[in-house]
Motif scaffolding. Structure first.
Motif, mmCIF file in Angstrom:
data_model
loop_
_atom_site.group_PDB
_atom_site.id
_atom_site.type_symbol
_atom_site.label_atom_id
_atom_site.label_comp_id
_atom_site.label_asym_id
_atom_site.label_seq_id
_atom_site.Cartn_x
_atom_site.Cartn_y
_atom_site.Cartn_z
ATOM 1 N N VAL A 60 0.823 -1.207 0.000
ATOM 2 C CA VAL A 60 0.000 0.000 0.000
ATOM 3 C C VAL A 60 0.857 1.258 0.000
ATOM 4 O O VAL A 60 0.397 2.342 -0.338
ATOM 5 C CB VAL A 60 -0.952 -0.017 1.220
ATOM 6 C CG1 VAL A 60 -0.173 0.175 2.509
ATOM 7 C CG2 VAL A 60 -2.057 1.023 1.087
ATOM 8 N N PHE A 61 2.149 1.113 0.356
ATOM 9 C CA PHE A 61 3.052 2.261 0.399
ATOM 10 C C PHE A 61 3.785 2.491 -0.921
ATOM 11 O O PHE A 61 4.547 3.449 -1.036
ATOM 12 C CB PHE A 61 4.102 2.072 1.497
ATOM 13 C CG PHE A 61 3.550 1.590 2.801
ATOM 14 C CD1 PHE A 61 2.769 2.412 3.591
ATOM 15 C CD2 PHE A 61 3.807 0.305 3.246
ATOM 16 C CE1 PHE A 61 2.255 1.983 4.800
ATOM 17 C CE2 PHE A 61 3.304 -0.144 4.458
ATOM 18 C CZ PHE A 61 2.521 0.693 5.237
ATOM 19 N N ALA A 62 3.590 1.630 -1.882
ATOM 20 C CA ALA A 62 4.340 1.736 -3.132
ATOM 21 C C ALA A 62 4.074 3.080 -3.811
ATOM 22 O O ALA A 62 2.942 3.553 -3.881
ATOM 23 C CB ALA A 62 3.963 0.590 -4.067
ATOM 24 N N SER A 63 5.144 3.706 -4.304
ATOM 25 C CA SER A 63 5.086 4.974 -5.044
ATOM 26 C C SER A 63 4.604 6.150 -4.205
ATOM 27 O O SER A 63 4.316 7.219 -4.752
ATOM 28 C CB SER A 63 4.197 4.844 -6.294
ATOM 29 O OG SER A 63 4.664 3.814 -7.147
ATOM 30 N N THR A 64 4.492 5.978 -2.900
ATOM 31 C CA THR A 64 4.057 7.099 -2.081
ATOM 32 C C THR A 64 5.134 8.176 -2.018
ATOM 33 O O THR A 64 6.329 7.885 -2.012
ATOM 34 C CB THR A 64 3.721 6.633 -0.648
ATOM 35 O OG1 THR A 64 3.257 7.768 0.104
ATOM 36 C CG2 THR A 64 4.942 6.049 0.058
ATOM 37 N N LYS A 65 4.690 9.414 -1.971
ATOM 38 C CA LYS A 65 5.608 10.535 -1.825
ATOM 39 C C LYS A 65 5.640 11.047 -0.391
ATOM 40 O O LYS A 65 6.374 11.976 -0.074
ATOM 41 C CB LYS A 65 5.211 11.660 -2.782
ATOM 42 C CG LYS A 65 5.328 11.271 -4.249
ATOM 43 C CD LYS A 65 4.929 12.418 -5.167
ATOM 44 C CE LYS A 65 5.055 12.002 -6.633
ATOM 45 N NZ LYS A 65 4.633 13.095 -7.559
ATOM 46 N N LEU A 66 4.836 10.421 0.454
ATOM 47 C CA LEU A 66 4.805 10.798 1.860
ATOM 48 C C LEU A 66 5.796 9.958 2.650
ATOM 49 O O LEU A 66 6.035 8.793 2.321
ATOM 50 C CB LEU A 66 3.400 10.588 2.431
ATOM 51 C CG LEU A 66 2.288 11.467 1.866
ATOM 52 C CD1 LEU A 66 0.938 10.999 2.383
ATOM 53 C CD2 LEU A 66 2.527 12.924 2.227
ATOM 54 N N PRO A 67 6.375 10.493 3.695
ATOM 55 C CA PRO A 67 7.277 9.704 4.541
ATOM 56 C C PRO A 67 6.545 8.521 5.164
ATOM 57 O O PRO A 67 5.339 8.594 5.450
ATOM 58 C CB PRO A 67 7.727 10.699 5.617
ATOM 59 C CG PRO A 67 7.444 12.052 5.047
ATOM 60 C CD PRO A 67 6.255 11.886 4.152
ATOM 61 N N LEU A 68 7.255 7.434 5.383
ATOM 62 C CA LEU A 68 6.634 6.269 6.009
ATOM 63 C C LEU A 68 6.141 6.588 7.413
ATOM 64 O O LEU A 68 5.213 5.947 7.906
ATOM 65 C CB LEU A 68 7.629 5.104 6.051
ATOM 66 C CG LEU A 68 7.939 4.435 4.713
ATOM 67 C CD1 LEU A 68 8.996 3.358 4.895
ATOM 68 C CD2 LEU A 68 6.678 3.844 4.094
ATOM 69 N N THR A 69 6.761 7.559 8.065
ATOM 70 C CA THR A 69 6.312 7.931 9.403
ATOM 71 C C THR A 69 4.864 8.420 9.395
ATOM 72 O O THR A 69 4.120 8.196 10.351
ATOM 73 C CB THR A 69 7.220 9.027 9.984
ATOM 74 O OG1 THR A 69 7.347 10.097 9.026
ATOM 75 C CG2 THR A 69 8.611 8.483 10.290
ATOM 76 N N ARG A 92 -5.685 16.703 10.391
ATOM 77 C CA ARG A 92 -5.154 17.498 11.509
ATOM 78 C C ARG A 92 -3.983 16.792 12.183
ATOM 79 O O ARG A 92 -2.966 17.415 12.508
ATOM 80 C CB ARG A 92 -6.267 17.743 12.537
ATOM 81 C CG ARG A 92 -7.450 18.559 12.038
ATOM 82 C CD ARG A 92 -8.337 18.955 13.214
ATOM 83 N NE ARG A 92 -9.590 19.556 12.767
ATOM 84 C CZ ARG A 92 -10.751 18.920 12.749
ATOM 85 N NH1 ARG A 92 -10.812 17.664 13.152
ATOM 86 N NH2 ARG A 92 -11.846 19.545 12.344
ATOM 87 N N GLN A 93 -4.123 15.525 12.414
ATOM 88 C CA GLN A 93 -3.100 14.785 13.150
ATOM 89 C C GLN A 93 -1.833 14.548 12.331
ATOM 90 O O GLN A 93 -0.722 14.563 12.870
ATOM 91 C CB GLN A 93 -3.669 13.428 13.606
ATOM 92 C CG GLN A 93 -4.816 13.514 14.585
ATOM 93 C CD GLN A 93 -4.365 13.847 15.992
ATOM 94 O OE1 GLN A 93 -3.178 13.926 16.275
ATOM 95 N NE2 GLN A 93 -5.324 14.059 16.882
ATOM 96 N N LEU A 94 -2.002 14.312 11.027
ATOM 97 C CA LEU A 94 -0.858 13.978 10.180
ATOM 98 C C LEU A 94 -0.177 15.202 9.587
ATOM 99 O O LEU A 94 0.969 15.108 9.127
ATOM 100 C CB LEU A 94 -1.308 13.047 9.045
ATOM 101 C CG LEU A 94 -1.954 11.721 9.464
ATOM 102 C CD1 LEU A 94 -2.351 10.930 8.227
ATOM 103 C CD2 LEU A 94 -1.024 10.906 10.340
ATOM 104 N N GLY A 95 -0.888 16.327 9.525
ATOM 105 C CA GLY A 95 -0.306 17.519 8.935
ATOM 106 C C GLY A 95 -0.205 17.448 7.435
ATOM 107 O O GLY A 95 0.729 18.001 6.839
#
Length: 260
Positions: A60-69, A92-95
């Motif tokens: 589900v994280f493939a090609s994501t541009k967001l940090p894994l955190t 709100r929580q993730l920014g």
């Protein structure tokens, strides 16, 4: 945050989850590979077929541009909150933007639904029928109401009567539907406990034992000791919806619950 507060910690957790005994090539299953770094992420290259993979490939994280955190924090918030978490609250929580939060939530829900789709309950199983949706003014009341979505919820319990696993299925209350559901969601050795709904008679030919308790209606049904956990789960499900959303379309619930 102590365990997954940095991208490196998150990547290490993914590697340990995907390849607990060491890297295995997703293409040819070879265990021998070389590694190199690209854009701050470790890549494995199979020595046999030269296939390249990362810890996030085909996930589900493939090609994501967001940090894994961000993803790990979203998983924590969605699975640990007592009520459901709206995309607005995730934003709100993730920014992140609302669009990003919505996509994260949809992807994680789909992953959870696919993971749970093959769940099969065994042992002692509490089963109940319920509805989602309210009564329209002037509309038909009860089981035949067009504005309600019928579903079955089942909870397996441990030997000391603690809840173990849950299965939810949107379905009509017919013998054929119950038999089909039981064939895929209940083990042959299961002992099912249900109320006197006629459709539940189909359980007799699908599981080892079917015990009927006519719980009645109102408070008597909610407080019946044999259905303690299925009633708790029904309350949690409805509170998760009403405590998070101001309004919702039953067609959306139907599509989501059918997948799960």
């Amino acid at each position: 945050m102590a365990r997954y507060g940095t991208p490196a910690q998150c990547e290490q957790a993914l590697v340990a989850a995907r390849w607990p005994a060491g890297f295995v090539c997703p293409s040819c299953r070879c265990r021998h590979a070389t590694t190199f770094e690209r854009h701050g992420r470790t890549h494995w290259q199979c020595v046999r077929c030269h296939h390249q993979a990362t810890a996030t490939s085909n996930t589900v994280f493939a090609s994501t541009k967001l940090p894994l955190t961000v993803w790990f924090l979203a998983m924590h918030l969605m699975t640990q909150a007592k009520n459901n978490v709206s995309a607005l609250e995730l934003r709100r929580q993730l920014g992140v933007s609302y669009k990003a939060a919505w996509r994260i939530k949809q992807k994680l829900m789909q992953v959870m639904a696919e993971h749970e789709s093959g769940r099969c309950l065994s042992g002692r199983v509490e089963i109940d029928d319920a509805y989602l949706g309210g009564e329209r003014s002037g509309g038909k009341r009860g089981r035949g109401a067009a504005d309600k979505v019928p579903f079955v919820l089942a909870v397996s319990t441990t030997d000391d009567r603690k809840p173990h696993h849950v299965v939810v299925r949107v379905m009509p209350f017919t013998s054929a539907a119950v038999a089909d559901w039981a064939h895929t969601s209940l083990a042959a050795d299961a002992v099912g406990l249900s109320d006197g709904l006629p459709a539940f008679r189909a359980l007799r030919t699908e599981i080892a034992e079917h015990i009927v308790h006519v719980a009645g209606s109102g408070k008597a049904a909610v407080t019946h000791p044999e259905f303690k956990w299925v009633n708790v789960m029904l309350g949690n499900l409805k509170n998760a919806i009403t405590g998070t959303y101001h309004a919702f379309r039953l067609s959306n619930i139907l599509s989501v619950k059918t997948r799960s």
